[in-house]
Scaffold this motif. Structure first.
Motif: not given
Length: 332
Positions: A71-89
């Motif tokens: 389900a998460k893969r389908q939502l990301k392929e259709e553009g409803f879910v986006h995520e990214r990793r970054l380094q915080g404080p």
């Protein structure tokens, strides 16, 4: 015999509180499974200040691990879910997830995530980041001693250390390679145009994620740099598509797999010489005279009417084999 028929009726009661409005296109999306729609609508129904992750929502909605991944893969392929990793404080890595009720491109999602504050909760912080409590020392702390005399020197003389070797001057530093510019990583326009036209090449390639266009363009650029023509790249892609009617659920991943390895380009065909033109070959390649064996050297080809060439062993100067000599009538 009368056939049974089913008639359905609908009864709506507007909820007095705690309700959310969703588009019919979202609920009836043709490429989203029921788990994907449930996961998305559950997330969109949460209050604005909620920071519940998608995995926690799947756990509360009783969606299994495999179904959640799909389900998460389908939502990301259709553009409803986006995520990214970054380094915080404090060096803590954070995964930001963006859920939207309308499809968003990668650039639009990046602009929205850039405006979001980065502050991990204390409950999610790693215990290695916080300092550990110190153990109390044994006894009462006392100030350093200021009186008394220093201890006597030992009997052996250890103050003279061996002389340090003379330091040689450092060699001239090697020049650092010039940093690569962003132009070397940008795929050429021919590769971008080829990737943009792939959805028209086959119905299986209509749902290529827009976020993978740059990666696929760089892979196509490697094929073009190796000497392959755009027609050869398209032919290679068409040969890799399933021909038994199997649907392609991840066209971007299939294209990445097909374009990952670049074979050597076929050699250009040598020009055909014009009729009557002399061809110069190396002396070592000229075929020499063929020597026949002693058994074949004594044979002669019959001059009679045969479908295929017929060899016979003559006894003298005759030019016809025995069968032709028996069937040919003598001249009057």
């Amino acid at each position: 015999m009368e056939s049974d028929s089913t008639v359905i009726y609908r009864h709506h009661i507007a909820p007095p509180r705690a309700f959310s409005q969703f588009s019919h296109d979202l609920i009836r999306h043709p490429r989203l499974s029921s788990d994907a729609v449930r996961l998305l609508t559950w997330q969109l129904s949460l209050p604005d200040g909620a920071r519940e992750s998608l995995s926690r929502t799947a756990e509360r909605a009783r969606i299994g691990a495999c179904a959640f991944t799909r389900a998460k893969r389908q939502l990301k392929e259709e553009g409803f879910v986006h995520e990214r990793r970054l380094q915080g404080p404090g060096g803590h890595w954070i995964t930001q997830q963006l859920v939207s009720n309308v499809p968003l491109s990668a650039a639009e999602a990046a602009k929205i995530l850039a405006r979001m504050p980065v502050h991990p909760s204390s409950a999610d912080a790693s215990p290695q980041v916080a300092p550990s409590p110190r153990l109390p020392t044994v006894g009462i702390p006392a100030p350093p001693r200021t009186d008394g005399h220093p201890k006597k020197d030992p009997g052996e003389n250890t103050s003279h250390r061996p002389a340090e070797p003379e330091r040689q001057p450092d060699p001239a530093p090697k020049p650092e390679p010039a940093p690569e510019t962003s132009e070397t990583h940008e795929p050429p326009e021919a590769a971008r145009a080829l990737v943009a036209a792939l959805p028209h090449l086959s119905p299986d390639l209509r749902r290529i994620p827009r976020g993978m266009h740059d990666e696929l363009a760089r892979l196509v650029a490697r094929w073009l740099a190796a000497g392959h023509t755009p027609t050869a790249v398209r032919t290679h892609i068409l040969r890799g598509l399933p021909d038994d009617g199997t649907p392609v659920h991840r066209p971007g991943g299939l294209l990445r797999y097909l374009l990952h390895d670049v074979p050597p380009a076929p050699a250009a065909p040598s020009p055909v010489p014009a009729p009557g033109a002399a061809t110069s070959l190396p002396a070592a390649r000229h075929p020499g005279p063929t020597r026949l064996s002693s058994r074949l050297g004594a044979l002669r080809e019959c001059e009679g009417d045969h479908v295929q060439a017929t060899l016979f062993r003559p006894a003298g100067d005759e030019t016809l084999c025995g069968a032709c000599s028996r069937h040919r009538l003598p001249c009057p």
